[in-house]
Design an enzyme around this catalytic site. Structure first.
Site, mmCIF file in Angstrom:
data_model
loop_
_atom_site.group_PDB
_atom_site.id
_atom_site.type_symbol
_atom_site.label_atom_id
_atom_site.label_comp_id
_atom_site.label_asym_id
_atom_site.label_seq_id
_atom_site.Cartn_x
_atom_site.Cartn_y
_atom_site.Cartn_z
ATOM 1 N N CYS A 60 5.569 -5.871 8.218
ATOM 2 C CA CYS A 60 6.609 -5.317 9.101
ATOM 3 C C CYS A 60 6.886 -6.330 10.202
ATOM 4 O O CYS A 60 5.960 -6.960 10.727
ATOM 5 C CB CYS A 60 6.167 -3.991 9.697
ATOM 6 N N SER A 67 10.547 7.255 15.733
ATOM 7 C CA SER A 67 9.381 7.032 16.589
ATOM 8 C C SER A 67 9.837 6.680 18.000
ATOM 9 O O SER A 67 10.544 5.694 18.210
ATOM 10 C CB SER A 67 8.511 5.903 16.023
ATOM 11 N N LEU A 68 9.441 7.514 18.973
ATOM 12 C CA LEU A 68 9.738 7.223 20.375
ATOM 13 C C LEU A 68 8.541 6.572 21.061
ATOM 14 O O LEU A 68 8.627 5.492 21.609
ATOM 15 C CB LEU A 68 10.135 8.509 21.114
ATOM 16 N N SER A 125 11.593 7.134 8.007
ATOM 17 C CA SER A 125 11.036 6.952 9.345
ATOM 18 C C SER A 125 11.527 5.634 9.921
ATOM 19 O O SER A 125 11.538 4.614 9.245
ATOM 20 C CB SER A 125 9.507 6.956 9.274
ATOM 21 N N CYS A 184 5.002 -3.242 16.523
ATOM 22 C CA CYS A 184 4.576 -2.167 17.416
ATOM 23 C C CYS A 184 3.096 -2.354 17.737
ATOM 24 O O CYS A 184 2.282 -2.596 16.835
ATOM 25 C CB CYS A 184 4.832 -0.805 16.775
ATOM 26 N N CYS A 213 3.323 8.943 0.632
ATOM 27 C CA CYS A 213 3.730 8.021 1.682
ATOM 28 C C CYS A 213 3.976 6.654 1.042
ATOM 29 O O CYS A 213 3.034 6.048 0.506
ATOM 30 C CB CYS A 213 2.650 7.932 2.765
ATOM 31 N N ASN A 224 -4.306 6.521 15.602
ATOM 32 C CA ASN A 224 -5.337 6.211 14.629
ATOM 33 C C ASN A 224 -5.996 4.899 15.040
ATOM 34 O O ASN A 224 -5.383 3.834 14.972
ATOM 35 C CB ASN A 224 -4.729 6.133 13.224
ATOM 36 N N CYS A 267 -1.503 7.075 9.439
ATOM 37 C CA CYS A 267 -0.299 6.477 10.011
ATOM 38 C C CYS A 267 -0.654 5.264 10.879
ATOM 39 O O CYS A 267 -1.502 5.345 11.757
ATOM 40 C CB CYS A 267 0.426 7.533 10.841
ATOM 41 N N GLY A 308 6.296 -1.166 6.716
ATOM 42 C CA GLY A 308 7.664 -1.610 6.893
ATOM 43 C C GLY A 308 8.560 -0.648 7.653
ATOM 44 O O GLY A 308 8.217 0.505 7.897
ATOM 45 N N GLU A 309 9.715 -1.152 8.031
ATOM 46 C CA GLU A 309 10.776 -0.393 8.700
ATOM 47 C C GLU A 309 11.880 -0.125 7.681
ATOM 48 O O GLU A 309 12.622 -1.046 7.295
ATOM 49 C CB GLU A 309 11.320 -1.203 9.886
ATOM 50 N N GLU A 312 0.821 -1.209 0.000
ATOM 51 C CA GLU A 312 0.000 0.000 0.000
ATOM 52 C C GLU A 312 0.857 1.263 0.000
ATOM 53 O O GLU A 312 1.961 1.287 0.548
ATOM 54 C CB GLU A 312 -0.914 0.018 1.232
ATOM 55 N N CYS A 368 0.148 -0.376 15.864
ATOM 56 C CA CYS A 368 0.228 -0.297 14.399
ATOM 57 C C CYS A 368 -0.372 -1.536 13.753
ATOM 58 O O CYS A 368 0.022 -2.669 14.061
ATOM 59 C CB CYS A 368 1.692 -0.136 13.974
#
Length: 331
Positions: free
Chosen positions: A97, A202-203, A179, A101, A90, A278, A321, A147-148, A77, A104
């Site tokens: 992934c 991302s923290l 990111s 997380c 994006c 989200n 996101c 993905g990372e 996507e 997500c």
């Protein structure tokens, strides 16, 4: 047959034996400039296919989510977000992934495979075609899809170089953002690159205990190591780092968390982007009230940390996101 979109201009020059011809061919493909018969004939030796759009979702706010079919049958996507005078593309760097997380949806898929540089660049070309009838073709690219990116380092950086090539799309590095969830070796490797795009980290938690709960990668690369990798960057590059912080009701939105975050980031000179969660029926968390997010923001601002609250875009079509999950329908 090798994809043209997997080749840097130098690789095309090596194949053709002529840097000048490579530049002309690059402009012909990426800028749709006219080619001589001889230069056009060289393209017969390359695959110029783009991913097929199998589903397109239109948000009420103008955001468009695309489900793309790749040549091996897998799907991925990407999202087009219209801004006032430009677009944000994006793009995804992996199918699924591996980082899991907890907030997500993509993390719930697991990892199928990395995307090639061609599959990343091709997403941008599909998105460019989608805005061809718009009033502006100015765009930025953010690697914030599936993905990372730093787990697919070589292909992602190759795609960045292709996108930035001044004979191709000529996208400036300050309009490209990678990111990461905090892969320290990737950040350290990126620091040594001659080309440095924007970096978003991302923290989503100001303590190791909180990050361990929400982001399992923290157990391998704890928050102190992530911040030390940022501190090791030259000051000019630290200014291109943005910290992302997902706001989750009852977990990450307290004023104590805001104060701890302020202490962690003091003196770094980096910005903070607060992302309202989200929501989804598949995620057991809720978004905080707007007032709580504003109070959280004020703590950071009072500590001289530039802090913004991201406007939610495309969540009505699962294009926001953390919502990308190869869905063929709106859940």
């Amino acid at each position: 047959m090798k994809s043209f979109f997997d080749c840097t201009r130098l690789e095309i020059a090596d194949y053709l034996g002529s840097p000048a011809r490579a530049s002309r061919v690059y402009k012909g493909v990426y800028r749709e400039e006219a080619l001589s018969a001889a230069d056009a004939a060289t393209l017969q030796h390359f695959n110029l296919n783009l991913p097929r759009v199998i589903h397109r979702f239109q948000s009420a706010d103008g955001t468009r989510r695309f489900l793309l079919r790749l040549e091996d049958g897998e799907t991925v996507e990407s999202v087009v977000i219209p801004e006032e005078q430009r677009f944000t593309f994006c793009v995804s760097s992996q199918i699924g992934c591996a980082l899991a997380c907890q907030f997500c949806l993509t993390g719930k898929l697991g990892l199928t495979r990395n995307l090639s540089a061609a599959e990343i660049v091709s997403q941008v070309l599909v998105q460019l075609a989608a805005i061809a009838d718009g009033t502006s073709n100015r765009f930025s690219v953010v690697f914030m899809g599936m993905g990372e990116p730093l787990q697919n380092y070589d292909n992602v950086l190759k795609a960045v170089r292709i996108l930035a090539d001044d004979h191709g799309l000529a996208l400036p590095l300050h309009r490209i953002t990678l990111s990461t969830a905090g892969l320290v070796p990737g950040i350290q490797r990126l620091a040594k690159e001659s080309s440095f795009p924007n970096l978003s980290i991302s923290l989503t938690g100001a303590t190791n205990e909180k990050r361990d709960e929400l982001m399992p990668i923290n157990q391998k690369y704890p928050i102190e190591e992530v911040l030390e990798a940022v501190r090791s960057l030259p000051g000019s590059r630290r200014k291109r780092v943005m910290f992302e912080y997902v706001m989750i009701k009852g977990l990450t939105d307290s004023l104590d968390e805001a104060r701890r975050l302020s202490e962690l980031l003091r003196g770094l000179g980096s910005k903070v982007n607060l992302i309202p969660l989200n929501e989804s029926p598949d995620i057991d968390f809720q978004r905080p009230d707007r007032e709580d997010m504003l109070r959280f923001q004020q703590v950071l601002l009072k500590n001289d940390i530039p802090t913004f609250i991201r406007k939610t875009r495309g969540d009505d079509v699962y294009g926001a996101c953390g919502q990308l999950k190869q869905a063929t329908r709106i859940l």
